[in-house]
Design an enzyme around this catalytic site. Structure first.
Site, PDB file in Angstrom:
ATOM      1  N   HIS A 101      35.167  28.152  14.195  1.00 51.11           N
ATOM      2  CA  HIS A 101      35.306  27.827  12.771  1.00 51.11           C
ATOM      3  C   HIS A 101      34.856  29.008  11.940  1.00 51.11           C
ATOM      4  O   HIS A 101      33.949  29.745  12.319  1.00 51.11           O
ATOM      5  CB  HIS A 101      34.494  26.570  12.412  1.00 51.11           C
ATOM      6  CG  HIS A 101      33.068  26.641  12.816  1.00 51.11           C
ATOM      7  ND1 HIS A 101      32.643  26.389  14.104  1.00 51.11           N
ATOM      8  CD2 HIS A 101      31.954  26.964  12.118  1.00 51.11           C
ATOM      9  CE1 HIS A 101      31.339  26.543  14.171  1.00 51.11           C
ATOM     10  NE2 HIS A 101      30.893  26.903  12.979  1.00 51.11           N
ATOM     11  N   HIS A 103      33.379  29.933   8.264  1.00 50.75           N
ATOM     12  CA  HIS A 103      32.737  29.412   7.056  1.00 50.75           C
ATOM     13  C   HIS A 103      33.244  30.179   5.834  1.00 50.75           C
ATOM     14  O   HIS A 103      33.190  31.415   5.814  1.00 50.75           O
ATOM     15  CB  HIS A 103      31.219  29.639   7.099  1.00 50.75           C
ATOM     16  CG  HIS A 103      30.487  28.856   8.132  1.00 50.75           C
ATOM     17  ND1 HIS A 103      29.883  27.652   7.861  1.00 50.75           N
ATOM     18  CD2 HIS A 103      30.230  29.110   9.438  1.00 50.75           C
ATOM     19  CE1 HIS A 103      29.276  27.196   8.955  1.00 50.75           C
ATOM     20  NE2 HIS A 103      29.467  28.068   9.935  1.00 50.75           N
TER      21      HIS A 103
HETATM   22  P1  5GP Z   1      27.742  26.708  12.935  1.00 49.38           P
HETATM   23  O1  5GP Z   1      26.250  26.599  12.814  1.00 49.38           O
HETATM   24  O2  5GP Z   1      28.200  26.309  14.321  1.00 49.38           O
HETATM   25  O3  5GP Z   1      28.316  28.037  12.502  1.00 49.38           O
HETATM   26  O4  5GP Z   1      28.324  25.690  11.879  1.00 49.38           O
HETATM   27  C1  5GP Z   1      28.599  24.364  12.158  1.00 49.38           C
HETATM   28  C2  5GP Z   1      28.790  23.698  10.832  1.00 49.38           C
HETATM   29  O5  5GP Z   1      29.452  22.455  11.045  1.00 49.38           O
HETATM   30  C3  5GP Z   1      27.491  23.372  10.097  1.00 49.38           C
HETATM   31  O6  5GP Z   1      27.475  24.047   8.844  1.00 49.38           O
HETATM   32  C4  5GP Z   1      27.517  21.855   9.951  1.00 49.38           C
HETATM   33  O7  5GP Z   1      27.029  21.411   8.706  1.00 49.38           O
HETATM   34  C5  5GP Z   1      28.977  21.511  10.122  1.00 49.38           C
HETATM   35  N1  5GP Z   1      29.226  20.204  10.706  1.00 49.38           N
HETATM   36  C6  5GP Z   1      28.633  19.681  11.803  1.00 49.38           C
HETATM   37  N2  5GP Z   1      29.124  18.455  12.053  1.00 49.38           N
HETATM   38  C7  5GP Z   1      30.046  18.204  11.086  1.00 49.38           C
HETATM   39  C8  5GP Z   1      30.883  17.082  10.812  1.00 49.38           C
HETATM   40  O8  5GP Z   1      30.888  16.068  11.508  1.00 49.38           O
HETATM   41  N3  5GP Z   1      31.708  17.181   9.738  1.00 49.38           N
HETATM   42  C9  5GP Z   1      31.738  18.292   8.950  1.00 49.38           C
HETATM   43  N4  5GP Z   1      32.581  18.269   7.909  1.00 49.38           N
HETATM   44  N5  5GP Z   1      30.950  19.361   9.180  1.00 49.38           N
HETATM   45  C10 5GP Z   1      30.121  19.315  10.230  1.00 49.38           C
END
Ligand code: 5GP
Ligand code: ZN
Length: 138
Positions: A101, A103
């Protein structure tokens, strides 16, 4: 890998809800459930991959074409002054969801909750030359 275990695969399948902002054949974008700033959006390829380092150049190119499109939509909608675009890869970087993903984080002020800072060092040109050559040859 069991797609059943992946929260973003479940969102793509429609098994759990999301606040969708964009979707096409290859990509979906939805609001991050934890909004670092208003409009914080995730752009996600529908085909499961652990992170960008596991994707080929074409898949990444297709993803980033959508990042361009969605970033402009978010910028227009939020009227943010700027944005950060970030992708975390592996735990050491802060990755918590192991489905690629990107951001998109709109910025309204340098006091936003997100703070990205680079510690400055004196340049060591010998070290730079060695590293650059190593990377070129990898
Ligand atoms: P990472 O830390 O892996 O770069 O980012 C994961 C992101 O996914 C986090 O910012 C978190 O808030 C988001 N996230 C986790 N679970 C969900 C979910 O069920 N729905 C949505 N919309 N975002 C999620
Ligand atoms: Zn997945």
């Amino acid at each position: 890998f069991m797609v059943d275990d992946c929260i973003f695969c479940k969102i793509i399948a429609g098994d759990i809800p999301s606040s969708k902002v964009y979707e096409d054949e290859e990509v979906i974008a939805f609001l991050d459930i934890s909004q670092v700033t208003p409009g914080h959006t995730l752009v996600v390829p529908k085909k499961h991959a652990r992170n960008l380092l596991e994707m080929d150049e074409m898949a990444t190119a297709q993803l980033f074409a959508r990042v361009s499109k969605v970033a402009k939509k978010v910028a227009t909608a939020t009227q943010a002054k700027g944005m950060n675009i970030i992708s975390n890869m592996e735990e050491v970087s802060g990755q918590t969801v192991f489905h690629t993903h990107i951001h998109i984080i709109p910025r309204y002020s340098d006091q936003d909750e997100l703070a990205i800072s680079f510690t400055e060092h004196e340049p060591n040109f010998d070290q730079l030359a060695v590293l650059a050559e190593k990377i070129q040859n990898s």
